[in-house]
Design an enzyme around this catalytic site. Sequence first.
Site, PDB file in Angstrom:
ATOM      1  N   CYS A 384       0.840  -1.201   0.000  1.00  0.00           N
ATOM      2  CA  CYS A 384       0.000   0.000   0.000  1.00  0.00           C
ATOM      3  C   CYS A 384       0.879   1.256   0.000  1.00  0.00           C
ATOM      4  O   CYS A 384       1.496   1.544  -1.009  1.00  0.00           O
ATOM      5  CB  CYS A 384      -0.992  -0.051   1.155  1.00  0.00           C
ATOM      6  SG  CYS A 384      -2.485   0.882   0.794  1.00  0.00           S
ATOM      7  N   HIS A 510      -3.472  -5.219   0.400  1.00  0.00           N
ATOM      8  CA  HIS A 510      -2.871  -5.762   1.627  1.00  0.00           C
ATOM      9  C   HIS A 510      -2.913  -7.292   1.616  1.00  0.00           C
ATOM     10  O   HIS A 510      -3.880  -7.881   2.091  1.00  0.00           O
ATOM     11  CB  HIS A 510      -3.650  -5.268   2.851  1.00  0.00           C
ATOM     12  CG  HIS A 510      -3.521  -3.808   3.102  1.00  0.00           C
ATOM     13  ND1 HIS A 510      -2.661  -3.287   4.033  1.00  0.00           N
ATOM     14  CD2 HIS A 510      -4.146  -2.751   2.538  1.00  0.00           C
ATOM     15  CE1 HIS A 510      -2.755  -1.968   4.039  1.00  0.00           C
ATOM     16  NE2 HIS A 510      -3.653  -1.611   3.143  1.00  0.00           N
ATOM     17  N   GLU A 512      -1.375  -9.271   3.446  1.00  0.00           N
ATOM     18  CA  GLU A 512      -1.259  -9.817   4.811  1.00  0.00           C
ATOM     19  C   GLU A 512      -2.604 -10.219   5.418  1.00  0.00           C
ATOM     20  O   GLU A 512      -2.667 -11.127   6.239  1.00  0.00           O
ATOM     21  CB  GLU A 512      -0.525  -8.827   5.735  1.00  0.00           C
ATOM     22  CG  GLU A 512      -1.273  -7.548   6.115  1.00  0.00           C
ATOM     23  CD  GLU A 512      -1.137  -6.402   5.106  1.00  0.00           C
ATOM     24  OE1 GLU A 512      -0.828  -6.676   3.923  1.00  0.00           O
ATOM     25  OE2 GLU A 512      -1.364  -5.239   5.489  1.00  0.00           O
TER      26      GLU A 512
HETATM   27  N1  GLN Z   1      -2.148   6.625   2.659  1.00  0.00           N
HETATM   28  C1  GLN Z   1      -2.213   5.841   1.473  1.00  0.00           C
HETATM   29  C2  GLN Z   1      -3.572   5.950   0.795  1.00  0.00           C
HETATM   30  O1  GLN Z   1      -4.534   6.302   1.413  1.00  0.00           O
HETATM   31  C3  GLN Z   1      -1.873   4.393   1.751  1.00  0.00           C
HETATM   32  C4  GLN Z   1      -2.842   3.703   2.651  1.00  0.00           C
HETATM   33  C5  GLN Z   1      -2.319   2.411   3.228  1.00  0.00           C
HETATM   34  O2  GLN Z   1      -1.119   2.179   3.278  1.00  0.00           O
HETATM   35  N2  GLN Z   1      -3.199   1.574   3.738  1.00  0.00           N
HETATM   36  O3  GLN Z   1      -3.677   5.671  -0.362  1.00  0.00           O
END
Ligand code: GLN
Length: 537
Positions: A384, A510, A512
């Site tokens: 992310c 994600h 994970e």
């Molecule tokens: N802050 C970033 C976004 O909103 C990444 C979010 C995250 O890592 N879950 O796109």
Amino acid sequence: MTSTTKYIFVTGGVTSSLGKGIIAASLAKLLQAQGYRVTIQKLDPYINVDPGTLNPYEHGECYVTEDGAETDLDLGHYERFLNVPTSQANNVTTGRIYQSVIQKERRGEFLGKTVQVVPHITDEIKHRVQLLGKSGDFDIVITEIGGTVGDIESLPYIEAVRQLRWDLGENNGIVIHLTLVPFLSAAGELKTKPTQHSVKTLMESGIQADVLVCRTEHNLPKDLRKKLALFCNVHEEAVIQSIDASTIYDVPNLMLEQGLDKVVLKKLALKSVTPDITRWNKFVNRHKNPKSEVTIGLIGKYVELQDSYKSILEAFIHAGAENEVKVKIESIHSEYINNDNAELKLKHLDGVLVAPGFGERGIEGKIDAVKYVREHNIPFLGICLGMQMAVIEYSRNVLGLKNANSTEMDANTSNPVIDLMESQKAVTDKGGTMRLGAWACELKKESTVHSIYKTDTIKERHRHRYEFNSNYKEQLENEGMVATGLNPDTGLVEIVEIPSHPWFIGVQYHPEYKSTVANPHPLFVAFVKAALNHKKN
Ligand code: GLN
């Protein structure tokens, strides 16, 4: 009312952090291994509608389900243990309860009546508890009540449990109370008094615990169990010790040795057989007997908190066991990394994961870390925000777009290589409005990810507002950073790779969240393998 679904309520006393979630998940595992269809639900007594607006200092990681619910991290344990997906219905907060009661009031559903904690709030809680049971998908629903008995905010939940037990009738709803039996080293003794008091507090609310699970650092002797049984109105066999374990994955076996599953099934008037946990134990064995070791750097801004990156740490445990490798995690604070010390901090690592996150703090350190591992061929996985930092780093240092940034960090950058998603532009509310839950992603045929997933289309869970800016795709691809995973409907770039690097993958989603004991996540498995290869070379 007769019920076909059986309910188990798990309450906690004496202190928080006793591991109710792990006990619930371990019991569920043992019941599942006897053929029962089990799910676990968490009721959280805070007023936030969900934990999506809490930062990790407050509440650890925010876990995301397939259907896009932002939930308590205990749901992660439920999925990792059971390998069954959870959903919005598996996590309910006081905020959500009140929100729906108040909405009903506004719609006029209680017209003429005074809306009160009892019965309206408690009815709503009871309704939410039985939603899963009534779905017909489960034989047993385990409901974990967050907080500690005696807390003001837990009262409506405890009252709802009292009513439900009555409604459900005998053998259909039982209460497991988790407490602490502390060891006073000055006296050289284990003490039962806090447990007695906590059971009494529960009784004042009209609930008699059926089973006591006592968290302890030392074995509970027989006479102490007898004493607890006598003072707390439970059978001696229903006093279960939960001794500190070296890994949470030992807890199902510890509970099996203690006969927790047997006692519970007896009280629910259900048949008990020997649970088949061969597969589970195979995993535990591999986890405990690694053949080698790799060190992976976890770069984030919450590394001092053990719960902030829970699912990532657990995914490494699953992937390590799969590779028969011990994955040693070295937590590195992103705020203190820069180009001058990157070598010192990262050189010895076999792999580096740059963690998800929000906001500006620590991002330049993440970017400098990516630069170092990219230039030094250290396996890299960006998740992310970690993927977004990899795109920024490549744009700045390879494409020469010196001010490349995400508009999250610099709204006025002339090179917004990461930008707010189109669908987010009109969004003003912060709660529950990110791009959430499982989305499809098509993998490019000749890519590392395709060889890892061994399929053309995957579904992974998201939680973000910003995205790869496709206007820069061609330029990045020409210079060696390739988009290898795209959303089939929107064309959003979900995965980037650098084919000339031994193992460099950034994912907008994600992975994970989907790693379980039974299904270690392929991306983590491959990453650990890459780290092992890096170490060998
Ligand atoms: N802050 C970033 C976004 O909103 C990444 C979010 C995250 O890592 N879950 O796109």
